[in-house]
Design a protein around this motif. Structure first.
Motif, mmCIF file in Angstrom:
data_model
loop_
_atom_site.group_PDB
_atom_site.id
_atom_site.type_symbol
_atom_site.label_atom_id
_atom_site.label_comp_id
_atom_site.label_asym_id
_atom_site.label_seq_id
_atom_site.Cartn_x
_atom_site.Cartn_y
_atom_site.Cartn_z
ATOM 1 N N CYS A 97 0.817 -1.222 0.000
ATOM 2 C CA CYS A 97 0.000 0.000 0.000
ATOM 3 C C CYS A 97 0.848 1.268 0.000
ATOM 4 N N GLU A 98 2.054 1.192 -0.539
ATOM 5 C CA GLU A 98 2.909 2.373 -0.649
ATOM 6 C C GLU A 98 3.238 2.634 -2.116
ATOM 7 N N SER A 99 4.096 3.620 -2.365
ATOM 8 C CA SER A 99 4.473 3.981 -3.731
ATOM 9 C C SER A 99 5.787 4.742 -3.678
ATOM 10 N N ALA A 100 6.102 5.446 -4.751
ATOM 11 C CA ALA A 100 7.312 6.270 -4.779
ATOM 12 C C ALA A 100 7.071 7.632 -4.153
ATOM 13 N N GLY A 126 0.400 -3.215 -8.968
ATOM 14 C CA GLY A 126 -0.785 -2.832 -8.218
ATOM 15 C C GLY A 126 -0.579 -1.631 -7.313
ATOM 16 N N HIS A 127 0.589 -1.011 -7.396
ATOM 17 C CA HIS A 127 0.911 0.137 -6.551
ATOM 18 C C HIS A 127 1.406 1.304 -7.409
ATOM 19 N N GLY A 128 1.147 2.527 -6.939
ATOM 20 C CA GLY A 128 1.639 3.703 -7.638
ATOM 21 C C GLY A 128 1.172 3.742 -9.076
ATOM 22 N N LEU A 129 2.101 3.925 -10.000
ATOM 23 C CA LEU A 129 1.779 3.992 -11.427
ATOM 24 C C LEU A 129 1.903 2.654 -12.126
ATOM 25 N N ARG A 134 -5.294 -2.856 -7.543
ATOM 26 C CA ARG A 134 -4.782 -1.914 -6.564
ATOM 27 C C ARG A 134 -4.428 -2.560 -5.233
ATOM 28 N N SER A 135 -3.159 -2.399 -4.838
ATOM 29 C CA SER A 135 -2.624 -2.855 -3.548
ATOM 30 C C SER A 135 -2.650 -4.373 -3.372
ATOM 31 N N PRO A 229 -10.549 -6.711 -3.287
ATOM 32 C CA PRO A 229 -9.837 -6.033 -4.388
ATOM 33 C C PRO A 229 -10.584 -6.035 -5.710
ATOM 34 N N SER A 230 -11.222 -7.150 -6.045
ATOM 35 C CA SER A 230 -11.901 -7.250 -7.331
ATOM 36 C C SER A 230 -13.214 -6.457 -7.355
ATOM 37 N N THR A 231 -13.817 -6.227 -6.180
ATOM 38 C CA THR A 231 -15.068 -5.500 -6.127
ATOM 39 C C THR A 231 -14.855 -4.006 -5.956
ATOM 40 N N GLY A 232 -13.608 -3.621 -5.596
ATOM 41 C CA GLY A 232 -13.340 -2.214 -5.349
ATOM 42 C C GLY A 232 -13.846 -1.753 -3.995
ATOM 43 N N PHE A 233 -14.181 -2.717 -3.113
ATOM 44 C CA PHE A 233 -14.695 -2.392 -1.788
ATOM 45 C C PHE A 233 -13.655 -1.647 -0.963
#
Length: 234
Positions: A97-100, A126-129, A134-135, A229-233
Motif C-alpha cells: 500500500c505504498e508507492s514512490a 498494483g501500486h503507484g503507477l 490496486r494494492s 480487491p476485485s469488487t473495489g470495496f
C-alpha cells in the motif's frame, strides 16, 4: 506511518519503455511541484520478463531521483546542477500500500542526493503507477521476479561500471534480500562486480505467533482479501 500520495495508473496498453531513455511519460513526476521536497527527475516504466510471471500486459514504474538536474523534456540541466551520471545507485522497493511518493522515499531521496547517490524506486505491481489490481501483491515468487528484472534493467541501462545496492522496507525489505540472493547466484558478471550489498529496513520476515488473531478472524480476513480487491470495496 508513511504518508501515501495517490497516483495515476499507467495504461495497460502502454508500449515497452526503453530504460536508456530519460523522456518522461507524464508531466507529474513523483513529488514534482511540491516546494521543499526532492522530486523525481525521470520516469522509467518497463515490462518484466517471463521470470516475473508477466502476461504481456504488466507494466512496472520506476522513479529516478538524483541531482537537481532539470526534469524538462529537453534534458538540459540548470546552471550549477550536478552531473549525476557517475553516482552509484540505491535501488529501493517499498512495502504494501505504498508507492514512490511516501515519506520514506522522500527521506531516502534527500539522503541519497546529499551523499551523491541516485535513488531508483520500483513501484510494485498494483501500486503507484504500475499496472495491476490496486494494492494486491499477488504471488511472492512473481514479486521476486519483478525485483530481479528491476535490478537487471537499472544495471544494463548504464554502460559504465556503476556500483549499486538494494534496499527495501517491510515487504520490500524481504524482496530486496531475495533480490540480493538472485544477483549473487544468477546475476550477470556486471551485476555481481557492481553489487555492494543489501539494506533491509524492518523487513516483514514473519509474524509472532501470539500476534495472530483467532482462526475465525483469519478465515474471514482471507475471504475479504479474495473478494475486496476485485469488487473495489477497499
Amino acid at each position: 506511518h508513511d504518508c501515501h500520495v495517490p497516483r495515476i495508473l499507467l495504461g495497460d496498453g502502454m508500449a515497452p519503455h526503453d530504460m536508456s531513455s530519460s523522456e518522461p511519460r507524464y508531466d507529474h513526476l513523483a513529488f514534482s511541484g511540491v516546494e521543499g521536497l526532492v522530486s523525481s527527475k525521470e520516469r522509467r516504466p518497463f515490462r518484466p520478463s517471463g521470470g516475473g510471471g508477466n502476461n504481456g500486459k504488466t507494466t512496472l514504474n520506476v522513479e529516478i531521483f538524483g541531482s537537481d538536474a532539470s526534469t524538462s523534456r529537453s534534458g538540459t540541466p540548470p546552471s550549477g546542477a550536478s552531473d549525476d551520471s557517475s553516482w552509484p545507485y540505491l535501488l529501493f522497493i517499498h512495502g504494501v500500500c505504498e508507492s514512490a511518493e511516501t515519506w520514506t522515499v522522500q527521506n531516502l531521496a534527500k539522503a541519497a542526493r546529499d551523499n551523491k547517490w541516485r535513488l531508483a524506486v520500483l513501484e510494485l505491481e498494483g501500486h503507484g503507477l504500475s499496472t495491476g489490481k490496486r494494492s494486491v501483491c499477488g504471488s511472492f515468487s512473481r514479486l521476486v521476479g519483478h525485483v530481479n528484472d528491476f535490478a537487471s534493467q537499472i544495471v544494463s541501462d548504464s554502460d559504465a561500471m556503476i556500483p549499486f545496492a538494494l534496499c527495501g522496507a517491510s515487504l520490500g525489505g524481504v524482496l530486496a534480500a531475495y533480490g540480493a540472493d538472485y544477483i549473487m547466484k544468477s546475476g550477470s558478471e556486471k551485476m555481481k562486480k557492481n553489487f555492494i550489498g543489501v539494506i533491509p529496513i524492518v523487513p516483514a520476515v514473519g509474524v509472532a505467533p501470539e500476534a495472530v488473531p483467532p482462526a475465525p478472524i483469519v478465515g474471514a480476513l482471507r475471504i475479504l482479501a479474495a473478494i475486496a480487491p476485485s469488487t473495489g470495496f477497499l
